[in-house]
Design a protein around this motif. Structure first.
Motif, PDB file in Angstrom:
ATOM      1  N   UNK A 112      25.662  -5.716 -98.362  1.00  0.00           N
ATOM      2  CA  UNK A 112      26.550  -5.441 -97.242  1.00  0.00           C
ATOM      3  C   UNK A 112      28.022  -5.530 -97.617  1.00  0.00           C
ATOM      4  N   UNK A 113      28.319  -5.414 -98.905  1.00  0.00           N
ATOM      5  CA  UNK A 113      29.711  -5.414 -99.331  1.00  0.00           C
ATOM      6  C   UNK A 113      30.328  -4.051 -99.044  1.00  0.00           C
ATOM      7  N   UNK A 114      31.635  -4.029 -98.826  1.00  0.00           N
ATOM      8  CA  UNK A 114      32.346  -2.789 -98.546  1.00  0.00           C
ATOM      9  C   UNK A 114      33.308  -2.512 -99.697  1.00  0.00           C
ATOM     10  N   UNK A 115      33.085  -1.421-100.439  1.00  0.00           N
ATOM     11  CA  UNK A 115      34.009  -1.110-101.535  1.00  0.00           C
ATOM     12  C   UNK A 115      35.335  -0.612-100.986  1.00  0.00           C
ATOM     13  N   UNK A 116      36.424  -1.067-101.596  1.00  0.00           N
ATOM     14  CA  UNK A 116      37.766  -0.633-101.208  1.00  0.00           C
ATOM     15  C   UNK A 116      38.647  -0.629-102.438  1.00  0.00           C
ATOM     16  N   UNK A 117      39.624   0.256-102.421  1.00  0.00           N
ATOM     17  CA  UNK A 117      40.646   0.188-103.450  1.00  0.00           C
ATOM     18  C   UNK A 117      41.638  -0.884-103.012  1.00  0.00           C
ATOM     19  N   UNK A 118      42.483  -1.288-103.906  1.00  0.00           N
ATOM     20  CA  UNK A 118      43.524  -2.264-103.558  1.00  0.00           C
ATOM     21  C   UNK A 118      44.396  -1.718-102.421  1.00  0.00           C
ATOM     22  N   UNK A 119      44.721  -0.411-102.481  1.00  0.00           N
ATOM     23  CA  UNK A 119      45.561   0.207-101.460  1.00  0.00           C
ATOM     24  C   UNK A 119      44.875   0.176-100.092  1.00  0.00           C
ATOM     25  N   UNK A 120      43.586   0.499-100.045  1.00  0.00           N
ATOM     26  CA  UNK A 120      42.836   0.474 -98.794  1.00  0.00           C
ATOM     27  C   UNK A 120      42.764  -0.928 -98.214  1.00  0.00           C
ATOM     28  N   UNK A 121      42.527  -1.910 -99.089  1.00  0.00           N
ATOM     29  CA  UNK A 121      42.463  -3.302 -98.651  1.00  0.00           C
ATOM     30  C   UNK A 121      43.816  -3.735 -98.073  1.00  0.00           C
TER      31      UNK A 121
ATOM     32  N   UNK B 132      46.149  -1.907 -96.817  1.00  0.00           N
ATOM     33  CA  UNK B 132      46.408  -1.207 -95.556  1.00  0.00           C
ATOM     34  C   UNK B 132      45.682  -1.903 -94.408  1.00  0.00           C
ATOM     35  N   UNK B 133      44.417  -2.262 -94.618  1.00  0.00           N
ATOM     36  CA  UNK B 133      43.649  -2.978 -93.591  1.00  0.00           C
ATOM     37  C   UNK B 133      44.263  -4.346 -93.298  1.00  0.00           C
ATOM     38  N   UNK B 134      44.691  -5.033 -94.338  1.00  0.00           N
ATOM     39  CA  UNK B 134      45.303  -6.360 -94.184  1.00  0.00           C
ATOM     40  C   UNK B 134      46.591  -6.262 -93.367  1.00  0.00           C
ATOM     41  N   UNK B 135      47.425  -5.254 -93.647  1.00  0.00           N
ATOM     42  CA  UNK B 135      48.674  -5.062 -92.908  1.00  0.00           C
ATOM     43  C   UNK B 135      48.388  -4.727 -91.441  1.00  0.00           C
ATOM     44  N   UNK B 136      47.359  -3.930 -91.219  1.00  0.00           N
ATOM     45  CA  UNK B 136      46.967  -3.583 -89.851  1.00  0.00           C
ATOM     46  C   UNK B 136      46.521  -4.833 -89.092  1.00  0.00           C
ATOM     47  N   UNK B 137      45.748  -5.693 -89.745  1.00  0.00           N
ATOM     48  CA  UNK B 137      45.309  -6.943 -89.134  1.00  0.00           C
ATOM     49  C   UNK B 137      46.497  -7.841 -88.811  1.00  0.00           C
TER      50      UNK B 137
ATOM     51  N   UNK C 189      36.688  -6.843 -85.983  1.00  0.00           N
ATOM     52  CA  UNK C 189      36.111  -5.826 -86.864  1.00  0.00           C
ATOM     53  C   UNK C 189      36.874  -5.785 -88.185  1.00  0.00           C
ATOM     54  N   UNK C 190      38.189  -5.832 -88.124  1.00  0.00           N
ATOM     55  CA  UNK C 190      38.978  -5.827 -89.357  1.00  0.00           C
ATOM     56  C   UNK C 190      38.708  -7.073 -90.195  1.00  0.00           C
ATOM     57  N   UNK C 191      38.643  -8.226 -89.545  1.00  0.00           N
ATOM     58  CA  UNK C 191      38.329  -9.469 -90.276  1.00  0.00           C
ATOM     59  C   UNK C 191      36.986  -9.348 -90.979  1.00  0.00           C
ATOM     60  N   UNK C 192      36.012  -8.797 -90.276  1.00  0.00           N
ATOM     61  CA  UNK C 192      34.668  -8.619 -90.820  1.00  0.00           C
ATOM     62  C   UNK C 192      34.707  -7.700 -92.042  1.00  0.00           C
ATOM     63  N   UNK C 193      35.412  -6.555 -91.917  1.00  0.00           N
ATOM     64  CA  UNK C 193      35.509  -5.625 -93.040  1.00  0.00           C
ATOM     65  C   UNK C 193      36.204  -6.273 -94.233  1.00  0.00           C
ATOM     66  N   UNK C 194      37.299  -6.979 -93.979  1.00  0.00           N
ATOM     67  CA  UNK C 194      38.038  -7.608 -95.074  1.00  0.00           C
ATOM     68  C   UNK C 194      37.222  -8.725 -95.727  1.00  0.00           C
ATOM     69  N   UNK C 195      36.418  -9.424 -94.934  1.00  0.00           N
ATOM     70  CA  UNK C 195      35.612 -10.512 -95.506  1.00  0.00           C
ATOM     71  C   UNK C 195      34.493  -9.971 -96.391  1.00  0.00           C
ATOM     72  N   UNK C 196      34.058  -8.748 -96.152  1.00  0.00           N
ATOM     73  CA  UNK C 196      32.988  -8.132 -96.938  1.00  0.00           C
ATOM     74  C   UNK C 196      33.518  -7.242 -98.045  1.00  0.00           C
ATOM     75  N   UNK C 197      34.826  -7.080 -98.114  1.00  0.00           N
ATOM     76  CA  UNK C 197      35.423  -6.140 -99.065  1.00  0.00           C
ATOM     77  C   UNK C 197      35.310  -6.633-100.504  1.00  0.00           C
ATOM     78  N   UNK C 198      35.133  -5.679-101.392  1.00  0.00           N
ATOM     79  CA  UNK C 198      35.319  -5.966-102.808  1.00  0.00           C
ATOM     80  C   UNK C 198      36.155  -4.841-103.391  1.00  0.00           C
ATOM     81  N   UNK C 199      37.089  -5.229-104.228  1.00  0.00           N
ATOM     82  CA  UNK C 199      38.078  -4.300-104.759  1.00  0.00           C
ATOM     83  C   UNK C 199      37.502  -3.558-105.966  1.00  0.00           C
TER      84      UNK C 199
END
Length: 162
Positions: free
Chosen positions: A4-13, A15-20, A66-76
Motif C-alpha cells: 500500500x505504498x504510494x510512489x512519488x518523486x521528490x517534487x510530487x511529495x 507539492x503535497x506537503x506544501x498543499x497540506x 487524505x493528504x496526511x494518509x498519502x504522505x504517510x504511505x509515500x516513498x520517494x
C-alpha cells in the motif's frame, strides 16, 4: 493489502506537503474564524452561516486527512533508477489503441503530479494498473468504466517528471 505504498518523486511529495501546510496553517484558521463569528450570531439551530462554515470545516478536515494518509504511505523514487525495459512508475509509454488505430502517450505518475490534460495518469488508475509490468511489444486488455480497451505497447522511456 499487499503493497500500500504510494510512489512519488521528490517534487510530487514536496507539492503535497506544501498543499497540506497551506490547508492546516491558512485555510483551517480562516474556517475556524468563520465558525466562531457565525456562532456569535445567535441561535445555532437556524444559523445558516454557522452550518455552512462547519460543513466547509468538515470537508477541509477530510482533505487534510487524505493528504496526511498519502504522505504517510509515500516513498520517494529516484528518477535515475527508473526502468526502461518494462512499464513502472515514472514511465512514459507510447501505445497503439488496437480498436481505434490511434497512438497515445501516457506518463505514469504519483499523487501531486497527475494531469489528465497532459496524459499524466496516476499509477493507481485502471489504465496504469493494466500497463504496469508490460514490455515493448506486449498487448494488453484493460477493463475501464466504459468497457475494455486494447493496447499494444510501442515504446517505453522515462517520463520527464519535473
Amino acid at each position: 493489502m499487499a503493497d500500500d505504498r504510494i510512489p512519488m518523486t521528490r517534487e510530487g511529495y514536496d507539492k503535497k506537503k506544501a498543499e497540506l501546510d497551506q490547508m492546516q496553517n491558512v485555510e483551517m484558521i480562516e474556517i475556524t474564524k468563520r465558525v466562531a463569528t457565525a456562532r456569535d450570531l445567535g441561535d445555532l439551530s437556524e444559523n445558516a452561516e454557522y452550518h455552512a462554515a462547519r460543513e466547509d470545516q468538515g470537508m477541509l478536515e477530510a482533505r487534510i486527512n487524505m493528504l496526511r494518509y498519502q504522505l504517510s504511505r509515500a516513498y520517494i523514487i529516484d528518477k535515475d533508477t527508473l526502468p526502461t525495459d518494462s512499464i513502472a512508475f515514472g514511465s512514459r509509454v507510447k501505445v497503439k489503441d488496437l480498436d481505434m488505430g490511434e497512438e497515445e502517450v501516457f506518463e505514469l505518475v504519483g499523487p501531486g503530479q497527475e494531469n489528465p490534460d497532459k496524459n499524466r495518469i496516476l499509477t493507481s488508475s485502471p489504465i496504469a494498473q493494466g500497463l504496469l509490468g508490460k514490455k515493448k511489444g506486449d498487448k494488453v486488455e484493460i477493463q475501464v468504466p466504459r468497457g475494455v480497451i486494447r493496447f499494444k505497447v510501442l515504446e517505453i522511456s522515462v517520463a520527464d517528471l519535473d
